[in-house]
Scaffold this motif. Structure first.
Motif, PDB file in Angstrom:
ATOM      1  N   UNK A  62      -1.224   6.436  -6.561  1.00  0.00           N
ATOM      2  CA  UNK A  62      -1.940   4.946  -6.300  1.00  0.00           C
ATOM      3  C   UNK A  62      -3.163   5.454  -5.293  1.00  0.00           C
ATOM      4  N   UNK A  63      -4.172   4.019  -5.988  1.00  0.00           N
ATOM      5  CA  UNK A  63      -5.731   4.836  -6.331  1.00  0.00           C
ATOM      6  C   UNK A  63      -5.813   4.239  -4.228  1.00  0.00           C
ATOM      7  N   UNK A  64      -5.444   3.512  -4.028  1.00  0.00           N
ATOM      8  CA  UNK A  64      -5.066   2.235  -2.785  1.00  0.00           C
ATOM      9  C   UNK A  64      -4.262   1.706  -2.169  1.00  0.00           C
ATOM     10  N   UNK A  65      -3.710   2.284  -0.679  1.00  0.00           N
ATOM     11  CA  UNK A  65      -2.403   1.187  -0.086  1.00  0.00           C
ATOM     12  C   UNK A  65      -3.013   0.540   1.163  1.00  0.00           C
ATOM     13  N   UNK A  66      -2.770  -0.501   1.213  1.00  0.00           N
ATOM     14  CA  UNK A  66      -3.210  -1.263   1.848  1.00  0.00           C
ATOM     15  C   UNK A  66      -1.596  -1.619   2.852  1.00  0.00           C
ATOM     16  N   UNK A  67      -1.619  -1.352   4.296  1.00  0.00           N
ATOM     17  CA  UNK A  67      -0.334  -1.095   5.792  1.00  0.00           C
ATOM     18  C   UNK A  67      -0.785  -1.968   6.754  1.00  0.00           C
ATOM     19  N   UNK A  68       0.038  -3.462   6.659  1.00  0.00           N
ATOM     20  CA  UNK A  68      -0.003  -4.685   7.166  1.00  0.00           C
ATOM     21  C   UNK A  68       0.697  -3.650   9.015  1.00  0.00           C
TER      22      UNK A  68
END
Length: 946
Positions: free
Chosen positions: A84-90
């Motif tokens: 994955x190029x970008x992972x956003x974790x909330x």
């Protein structure tokens, strides 16, 4: 109040400015010191190997979250799950990087990733990620998923492109779940939605709805879902519909049949389905359309421990007349069926049956085709361990016809193969042919009443065979084989090997077809413009563009053409790109026994024709049954010229010029072809002469016909000719050298003049040349010279031996004179040697320096012979020395006129005088001789005085 509002606005503005500054600052601040923390969290909590190859950043907008760049995730077996190029974790609260170790993930957003679905599902089950990931929201954007399907022999790969997916729930497996997604398959966008209401902890829902759709149509499921994660099961109704048929058909651009079918058929599909990981059951799946009535599918399929399926399909009626596939009214039914057969040959593939045991039964009550019904169609087969048993494939056709096929399909690592028995019967063959729209104007074909064929059938991908054919068309019986092969680039190969008991070619108008073909090319050769030749041949474009290979091997026990019978007729014809090869044509008949071959090839601009024939015997009468008569060809040529005049409305040729053209030579074809002719004949029979051991070899190259060899045993001797014909326009020319060895001069003369009055042994050598636009001019321009030597020659029409012996006979003078008159007209003169030369100048043969010799008489011969008109003017003189007389006695013969009707003058004066003198001398031969000598001197003196 106004002041308070102003303060709030200013406070919020300051907050946004501060947050904006912080957000801007995050672009320059990385938290890469937490990489090991994040990787450790994934390893300990989810048993996943995570590698962060980019930066870790903290973002404030739209909600505080941690962003990972260039992330690769593998399972504990090191199998790649995703990149994955970008992972956003909330993770709630402020989602600070240093809190990732304690916080739970609430929302996960993956952007621009590549996913391996097979590995993900396996890992999802083993690690129970559904329990560990307490996500309320899961988002994937602009990604792709590899969908892998493996078989025993190979792995096939499919890709979902440009995937966007959003999953949201009130609580993981506790309430309602909604799933929204869109992706591309083969660059075609597709949408997917699913809702599961009241999902319990086991992943079960009594109200599950799944929808797969795009702008052209959709497939929907509504029913129950059980145990989604552990052992998922579905049970409910499935429907399918097409909202935009024209665009929907574009999904099947690789299959013209499906595209054509779906482009105009308003399909509806509805049924019941039960599915789990272990089985798939379909009940009453009903398909209807404008022209399909009640196709009903019932099937049961078990996946474990082996795949086993039982499928039963029934249909009331399928109306192909109004089907999109069948709607072209201008296309013959036979051609449409041919397209279906072509499709079967091209797509015959049983690979799916290698891993499935199948029991299949398909029955259609009726198919409407070309306003007629195909009824009771049954297709029943079983498959086990890759082998298929075709129990029944049968149906009834128009014309009281029926087809039945049974057999077995075996499979190996290379290809499947079908072997079975085929049987077809038509009790009303004309009606069957009419239904297929086959050559309805052919009355002869439609006169047959019944057709039966039985054969073994073989089918492998792109290859179809009928072997051991036994067939009957009324009283016409035939056996043999047939095969068809579909090669690359639509190249079709066809082979036919058949043997017939009896074929009347005249019944099928083959005699007229052959006559028309020869006449057509005969006319084209006489057209000086070349227009007719170009029209007839069209530069052989059909052969230049021919694709594939076609071979016909035909044997007929008794074949009739032009009312002429051939026994054991063999015919082998092959057609391939740029080559038409008659590889064999052989037969035995009354006037010819032959075996030959002819081929037409197109190696370059000029076509090449090579002909090779061996005759055990050949009578030229045979040509009368093969080729049109010369008179009919000339008549057709005259009609052609007159039709040209009518079309042009002007007089192209006057009568004189027309006659000249018809009687002239034209070698237009020879100037536009190259090739060779090789002929051999053990026996050659002609009205004028017979020959044996005939050998002929000729080549054509750039308008020059070279006679490389013409040898024959003819006229009781041997003949050899070499030469060439220059087929140049406008005046062809010929040049030959010839040699004769011990031929019979009488038979030779008879073949040219029609008169045979000689015998003996003649040898000759010489050369002849000429040029001309027709036969008269060719003969009149003839030049040449031939040297001749003959031995033991006999010449009929007079007897020199008797003539010179008559004076010595002891008989009365009247008897001698009668003998003299008789032997001057009858009998045969024998000569030990005859030699001389023939010079030909402008069609006139001059016989020069000819001498004739035997032990008593010497002779000289001279003549002028008009070759074309067969007219001669000749003189032959003889002299001999009688007994007791030192001076010779002469007599001569002159002949004039046509060889068949000569006028001959005999000058026997001196011989007659000598006979009289000898007769008056009684007992005193010396006195009689002296008296004759004195008379002879007086005669000479009188001639000189005159």
């Amino acid at each position: 109040m106004k002041t308070l509002a102003s303060k709030i606005i200013k406070f919020l503005l300051i907050i946004f400015i501060v947050l904006g500054v912080l957000e801007f600052a995050t672009y320059f601040i990385a938290f890469n010191q937490y990489k090991e923390v994040v990787e450790k969290v994934f390893k300990e909590q989810f048993n996943l190997k995570v590698k962060i190859n980019g930066n870790i950043r903290y973002k404030i907008f739209p909600l505080p979250h941690v962003e990972l760049e260039k992330v690769a995730i593998n399972n504990n077996k090191n199998a790649l799950l995703t990149k994955v190029s970008r992972v956003k974790i909330y993770s709630g609260l402020l989602s600070l990087p240093n809190s990732l170790g304690q916080a739970k993930f609430k929302k996960l957003h993956l952007n621009n990733g590549e996913f391996n679905l097979t590995n993900i599902l396996e890992n999802f089950k083993e690690n129970k990620l559904n329990e560990k990931l307490d996500l309320n929201s899961f988002v994937i954007t602009n990604s792709s998923i590899d969908v892998l399907s493996s078989t025993k022999d190979k792995v096939e790969k499919g890709v979902l492109e440009k995937l966007n997916l959003k999953l949201s729930k009130d609580g993981w497996f506790s309430k309602n779940i909604e799933l929204e997604s869109d992706f591309e398959i083969n660059h075609k966008p597709i949408n997917f939605t699913a809702t599961f209401d009241a999902v319990d902890a086991q992943g079960s829902s009594d109200q599950a709805a799944v929808r797969l759709y795009d702008k052209t149509g959709e497939i929907s499921f509504a029913g129950k879902l059980e145990n989604l994660i552990s052992e998922p099961k579905l049970a409910g109704n499935i429907t399918a519909k097409v909202t935009d048929v024209e665009k929907f058909s574009q999904h099947f651009s690789s299959s013209q049949y499906i595209k054509t079918l779906l482009s105009k058929e308003n399909l509806s599909i509805a049924g019941e389905v039960e599915a789990s990981r272990k089985y798939l059951n379909i009940k009453k799946l009903t398909i209807n359309s404008n022209n399909i009535k009640n196709i009903i599918i019932n099937s049961k399929t078990e996946f474990y421990p082996n795949i086993e399926s039982n499928i039963d399909i029934t249909a009331d009626n399928i109306n192909l007349d109004k089907f999109a596939l069948w709607e072209n009214k201008d296309t013959a039914t036979s051609v449409k069926l041919q397209e279906i057969v072509y499709g079967l040959l091209s797509y015959f593939n049983t690979e799916i049956f290698n891993s499935i045991d199948l029991f299949f039964n398909f029955k259609i009550n009726s198919l409407t085709v070309n306003s007629e019904l195909i009824t009771n169609l049954i297709f029943d087969f079983d498959s086990f361990a890759g082998d298929i048993s075709l129990n029944t494939f049968e149906f009834k056709l128009p014309g009281s016809s029926e087809l039945n096929l049974k057999g077995i399909i075996t499979n190996n690592t290379i290809r499947p193969k079908f072997i079975g028995d085929l049987e077809f019967v038509s009790n009303d063959f004309p009606k069957f042919l009419g239904w297929l729209n086959i050559d309805k104007d052919n009355d002869k074909l439609y006169s047959f009443k019944k057709f039966i064929i039985k054969s073994q059938a073989e089918l492998i991908p792109n290859n179809f065979k009928l072997v051991d054919i036994k067939a009957a068309l009324d009283n016409l019986l035939f056996v043999g084989s047939l095969s068809a092969r579909n090669g690359d680039k639509e190249k079709v190969s066809l082979y036919t090997g058949l043997r017939f008991n009896k074929v009347d070619g005249d019944y099928f108008n083959l005699d007229k077809m052959l006559s028309d073909l020869v006449t057509k090319f005969y006319i084209s050769d006489y057209d000086k413009t070349g227009d007719v030749y170009s029209k007839n041949t069209d530069d052989y474009k059909w052969l230049r563009k021919f694709s594939g290979n076609v071979n016909f091997d035909i044997t007929v026990d008794e074949f009739t053409l032009n009312k002429y019978k051939y026994n054991n007729f063999d015919f082998s014809l092959g057609i391939s790109p740029n080559l038409l090869a008659l590889n064999k044509i052989a037969a035995k008949s009354e006037f010819a026994d032959f075996d030959g071959r002819v081929n037409l090839s197109l190696p370059s601009f000029k076509p090449t024709i090579n002909l090779n024939f061996n005759f055990d015997s050949l009578d030229t009468k045979f040509l009368n049954y093969v080729l049109p008569s010369q008179a009919s060809l000339r008549e057709a040529l005259v009609v052609h010229f007159r039709n040209q005049e009518k079309e042009s409305k002007s007089s192209l040729y006057d009568k004189k010029e027309e006659d000249a053209i018809v009687s002239g030579f034209n070698f237009f074809s020879a100037n536009n072809h190259e090739g060779s002719i090789e002929l051999k004949a053990n026996k050659f029979i002609n009205d004028e002469f017979n020959a044996s051991d005939v050998e002929f070899l000729s080549t054509l190259n750039n308008g020059l016909i070279i006679i490389d060899k013409l040898n024959a045993r003819v006229f009781d001797g041997q003949t050899s000719i070499r030469g060439n014909v220059a087929v140049l326009s406008p005046v062809p020319s010929v040049s030959f050298s010839l040699a004769l060895y011990n031929v019979n001069p009488g038979k030779l003369m008879e073949s040219f003049t029609g008169v045979n009055n000689m015998s003996g042994y003649l040898s000759a050598s010489g050369s002849v040349s000429s040029s001309g636009m027709n036969m008269p001019s060719l003969v009149s321009n003839m030049q040449g010279s031939v040297e001749l030597l003959a031995k033991k020659v006999g010449i009929k029409g007079f007897d020199v031996g008797q003539l010179v012996n008559i004076p010595e006979l002891a008989t009365p003078v009247n008897d001698k004179l009668k003998r003299l008159d008789y032997y001057a007209k009858y009998g045969e003169s024998l000569f030990d040697k005859v030699k001389g030369r023939i010079k030909v100048n402008n069609g006139i043969a001059s016989f020069e320096d000819f001498t004739l010799e035997n032990n008593r008489v010497g002779g000289a011969f001279a003549a002028k012979y008009d070759i074309y008109n067969n007219i001669i003017n000749s003189i032959i003189k003889f002299s001999f020395i009688p007994i007791n007389r030192p001076t010779p006695i002469e007599f001569q013969f002159t002949s004039k006129g046509a060889m068949s009707n000569l006028t001959t003058t005999r000058d026997l004066a001196k011989l007659t005088e000598y006979v009289n003198i000898r007769s008056r001398s009684i007992g005193n031969i010396a006195d009689a001789a002296e008296e004759y000598n004195q008379l002879d001197k007086e005669s000479v003196l009188r001639k000189r005085l005159k």
